[in-house]
Enzyme design. Structure first.
Site, PDB file in Angstrom:
ATOM      1  N   ASP A  15       0.823  -1.219   0.000  1.00 55.07           N
ATOM      2  CA  ASP A  15       0.000   0.000   0.000  1.00 55.07           C
ATOM      3  C   ASP A  15       0.851   1.261   0.000  1.00 55.07           C
ATOM      4  OD1 ASP A  15      -1.373  -2.169   1.060  1.00 55.07           O
ATOM      5  OD2 ASP A  15      -2.551  -0.948   2.448  1.00 55.07           O
ATOM      6  N   ARG A  96      -0.211   4.730  17.775  1.00 55.29           N
ATOM      7  CA  ARG A  96      -0.574   5.700  16.735  1.00 55.29           C
ATOM      8  C   ARG A  96      -0.266   7.156  17.093  1.00 55.29           C
ATOM      9  NH1 ARG A  96       0.173   2.129  13.050  1.00 55.29           N
ATOM     10  NH2 ARG A  96      -1.612   0.871  12.435  1.00 55.29           N
ATOM     11  N   ASP A 125      -7.448   3.592  12.825  1.00 57.20           N
ATOM     12  CA  ASP A 125      -6.106   4.159  12.750  1.00 57.20           C
ATOM     13  C   ASP A 125      -6.047   5.517  12.061  1.00 57.20           C
ATOM     14  OD1 ASP A 125      -4.862   2.122  14.189  1.00 57.20           O
ATOM     15  OD2 ASP A 125      -4.784   0.827  12.422  1.00 57.20           O
ATOM     16  N   SER A 177      -4.665  -8.579   7.770  1.00 60.17           N
ATOM     17  CA  SER A 177      -4.057  -7.285   8.051  1.00 60.17           C
ATOM     18  C   SER A 177      -3.359  -7.408   9.396  1.00 60.17           C
ATOM     19  CB  SER A 177      -5.145  -6.209   8.099  1.00 60.17           C
ATOM     20  OG  SER A 177      -4.589  -5.033   8.610  1.00 60.17           O
TER      21      SER A 177
END
Ligand code: ARG
Length: 409
Positions: A15, A96, A125, A177
């Site tokens: 990605d 994060r 996220d 994922s």
């Protein structure tokens, strides 16, 4: 005229490789890649520099932020007792904000006007990255390609990469994922989307299957200084080493697996599998020590605070006045959370075997079933009469009503 710069949270996966090219084509930006080493492991980190440059990034920063993550984010989280929806130790969520903070720092350093990330438009996220950026530098533009482009899947990304001659990262295709850092690993998507289906055993990376764990229990002690873990089996360890060491110990006993259907911030339920081996030991031991050292009301109130704190972390509300205010409260409660907790680990279980603290409020002389001098059992009668007064009054009224009903019958 020089191009504007964007700092991209870069993982080196498919990605983010596609995003590098897409940002150039769509926005004509100069791309500055940033990879935060949060403990995702050497596999994910090796060869990143060449990969980023080959894909078209002008520059890459690889920053080891493990110590900061553990000291300034994970340790406060442990002190708070935060657990989301009774099970999730918040491994992805806690990393994060600090990655967001690094994005801002690098953007300011290189004079970028925007940041970009590869989080999808369905997940938590994106919110967490962007709340961090908004809180720390609201003037940066935020670009989330997954919310803008027409690519819908991994296959779309592959096709885009082929069409644009983007070197595709030679990592094995992942059926889930995955998000990994020093605190945990999470798996979502793919076959896991069926909550009725048990995950395959070969998915797990940090823990063994409890049924394959050693037949003999292992003893372990964790020592604490004001709510912060500082030693394992009597050996002082730095923050990063301490978690790494506990991950190994818990992992070999199959401790720290969680399978959870959770409520995402964006409203949907999702199913996730987590491995948080060391974290599970730390959360367990911290609670034991608090139960031994905190007074009843503080301990109970702290449980309420922990629920809120977990929500703040999960929702990405780390850089907020409320989180800071709660930290002040929590720090004050941790003044006496110092001591050692001894445990036995056995096939996925943690059993407490002992607690030691100079600050304990546990008083054998008071609680004993034997004769004692500190506690006068006669006092209990007055306590029960007064504390129970509202029950007595309500009971009297109910009694009167019952008599009245009998009379009219
Ligand atoms: N559901 C968890 C959370 O929101 C884990 C998310 C995992 N993220 C990922 N990119 N795979 O914190």
């Amino acid at each position: 005229m020089a191009k504007e710069k964007v700092v991209l949270a870069y993982s080196g996966g498919l990605d983010t490789s596609v995003i590098v090219r897409w940002l150039q084509e769509e926005y004509d930006y100069e791309i500055i890649a940033l990879t935060a080493n949060v403990g995702q492991g050497d596999d994910e980190l090796k060869g990143l520099e060449a990969k980023a440059i080959n894909t078209g990034a002008a520059q890459i920063f690889i920053e080891d932020i493990r110590e900061e993550l553990v000291k300034d984010y994970i340790f406060p989280m442990i002190r708070s007792g935060a657990v989301y929806e009774g099970k999730y130790l918040l491994g992805t969520a806690i990393a994060r904000p600090v990655i967001g903070k690094k994005l801002v720092e690098v953007a300011e350093k290189v004079g970028a006007t925007a940041i970009a990330h590869g989080a999808t438009g369905k997940g938590n996220d994106q919110v967490r990255f962007e709340f961090a950026v908004k809180a720390l530098n609201p003037y940066l533009k935020i670009i989330a390609p997954w919310r803008e482009w027409n690519l819908k899947s991994r296959t779309d990304c592959m096709n885009y990469a082929c069409e644009h001659d983007i070197p595709i990262p030679v990592t094995a295709e992942k059926p889930y994922s995955i998000d990994r850092n020093i605190w945990h690993i999470s798996f979502e998507g793919g076959v896991l989307e069926d909550p009725a289906r048990e995950p395959d055993q070969d998915m797990f990376r940090l823990t063994c299957d409890p049924q394959d764990a050693p037949e003999e229990p292992e003893t372990l002690s964790i020592s604490w200084d004001k709510g912060t873990p500082c030693a394992v089996n009597g050996k002082k360890l730095g923050p990063v080493e301490l978690i790494e060491e506990l991950n190994l110990i818990a992992g070999r006993h199959g401790i720290g697996r969680v399978d959870l259907v959770e409520n995402r911030l964006l409203g949907m339920k999702s199913r996730g599998i987590y491995e948080t081996p060391g974290g599970t030991l730390l959360a367990f031991a911290h609670r034991e020590l608090e139960q031994y050292t905190l007074d009843r009301e503080t301990y109970h109130y702290k449980e309420v605070v922990a629920l809120k704190y977990a929500e703040l972390i999960y929702y990405g509300l780390w850089f907020t006045p409320l989180r800071e205010a709660l930290d002040s409260f929590i720090s004050s409660t941790q003044e006496t959370v110092t001591g050692t907790v001894n445990m036995k680990l056995y096939k996925g279980n943690i059993v407490v075997t002992g607690r030691e603290s100079d600050y304990t409020l546990y008083h054998p002389d008071i609680v004993t079933f034997e004769a004692d001098e500190l506690f006068n059992q006669k006092d209990a009668e007055g306590f029960i009469n007064l504390y129970g007064l509202p029950l007595t009054v309500k009971g009297m009224m109910d009694w009167k009503q019952k008599l009245h009903l009998k009379e009219v019958e």
